[in-house]
Design an enzyme around this catalytic site. Structure first.
Site, PDB file in Angstrom:
ATOM      1  N   LYS A  19       0.827  -1.221   0.000  1.00  0.00           N
ATOM      2  CA  LYS A  19       0.000   0.000   0.000  1.00  0.00           C
ATOM      3  C   LYS A  19       0.857   1.265   0.000  1.00  0.00           C
ATOM      4  CE  LYS A  19      -2.672   0.498   3.624  1.00  0.00           C
ATOM      5  NZ  LYS A  19      -2.195   1.688   4.312  1.00  0.00           N
ATOM      6  N   ARG A  95     -11.058   2.886   9.031  1.00  0.00           N
ATOM      7  CA  ARG A  95     -10.764   1.487   9.343  1.00  0.00           C
ATOM      8  C   ARG A  95     -11.979   0.762   9.908  1.00  0.00           C
ATOM      9  NH1 ARG A  95      -4.880   0.268  10.497  1.00  0.00           N
ATOM     10  NH2 ARG A  95      -3.813   2.150   9.887  1.00  0.00           N
ATOM     11  N   ARG A 130      10.699  -9.705   5.929  1.00  0.00           N
ATOM     12  CA  ARG A 130      11.085  -8.285   5.943  1.00  0.00           C
ATOM     13  C   ARG A 130      12.192  -7.993   6.940  1.00  0.00           C
ATOM     14  NH1 ARG A 130       5.583  -4.762   5.595  1.00  0.00           N
ATOM     15  NH2 ARG A 130       5.338  -5.506   7.713  1.00  0.00           N
ATOM     16  N   ARG A 160      11.384  -6.942  12.774  1.00  0.00           N
ATOM     17  CA  ARG A 160      10.397  -6.418  13.730  1.00  0.00           C
ATOM     18  C   ARG A 160       9.707  -7.533  14.500  1.00  0.00           C
ATOM     19  NH1 ARG A 160       6.453  -2.169  10.817  1.00  0.00           N
ATOM     20  NH2 ARG A 160       5.011  -3.558  11.877  1.00  0.00           N
ATOM     21  N   ARG A 171      -3.055  -9.689  12.616  1.00  0.00           N
ATOM     22  CA  ARG A 171      -3.231  -8.392  11.949  1.00  0.00           C
ATOM     23  C   ARG A 171      -4.083  -8.543  10.684  1.00  0.00           C
ATOM     24  NH1 ARG A 171       2.820  -6.906  11.267  1.00  0.00           N
ATOM     25  NH2 ARG A 171       2.141  -5.032  10.203  1.00  0.00           N
TER      26      ARG A 171
END
Length: 202
Positions: A19, A95, A130, A160, A171
């Protein structure tokens, strides 16, 4: 671009859907103002406005900023001259159904609603691989966008804590729930885009 045909876009996509990259490309191509709620919140806090002072209290105590406050901050931002003149790109907002309803009630309606569609298993793979370089802020992916061979860079890369498969599934689940709540407001405007394609193709 005249006021009549300026673009007002809402973009939604799950974590690791690309995004952020699409937002950069939309801004570059159409000249719209990119707005994320995080940026809008920080700007209000920095300005020391009444809304910013209220938000600061919640942020400093580690609490979630209430819907009503976020909605008011977004409404203020969209009313500013740059958004009125150039159009806007709302990134990841609304959201929730409550937020979408509040925008409708305020007469704020997008001309386009873009939904990035990526299968859950690909999202998990993108996320788990990532790595971030804390010095430059650059984000790499061990498979799709490998970091440079430089041992110094590789030595400082960070994974992370929420980029694990378990955290990612949570998530993604929350994201699907949110999208189901806001879709009824934009069903006649939305364009579903395959987020697995090469970024420039999208």
């Amino acid at each position: 671009m005249s006021t009549k045909d300026k673009l007002n876009i809402i973009i939604a996509g799950p974590p690791a859907s690309g995004k952020g990259t699409q937002c950069e490309m939309i801004v570059e191509k159409f000249g719209v103002v990119h707005i994320s709620t995080g940026d809008a919140l920080r700007a209000e806090v920095a300005k020391g406005s009444e809304l910013g002072q209220q938000a600061k209290g919640f942020m400093e105590s580690g609490g979630l900023v209430p819907d009503e406050l976020i909605i008011n901050i977004v409404k203020e931002r969209l009313a500013e001259p740059d958004c009125q003149e150039r159009g806007w790109l709302l990134d990841g907002f609304p959201r929730t159904g409550v937020q979408a309803e509040a925008l409708e009630a305020a007469g704020i309606r997008p001309s386009h609603f873009i939904l990035l569609d990526v299968p859950d298993d690909i999202l998990v793979e993108r996320c788990v691989g990532r790595r971030t370089d804390p010095e430059t802020g650059k984000i790499y992916h061990l498979k799709y966008n490998p970091p440079p061979e430089d041992p110094e860079v590789q030595g400082r890369l960070v994974h992370r804590a929420d980029d694990t498969e378990e955290a990612m599934q949570k998530r993604i689940g929350a994201y699907h729930e949110n999208v189901r709540a806001i879709m009824p407001f934009y069903s006649n405007l939305h364009v579903k885009i395959d987020g697995t394609k090469e970024k420039k193709v999208i």
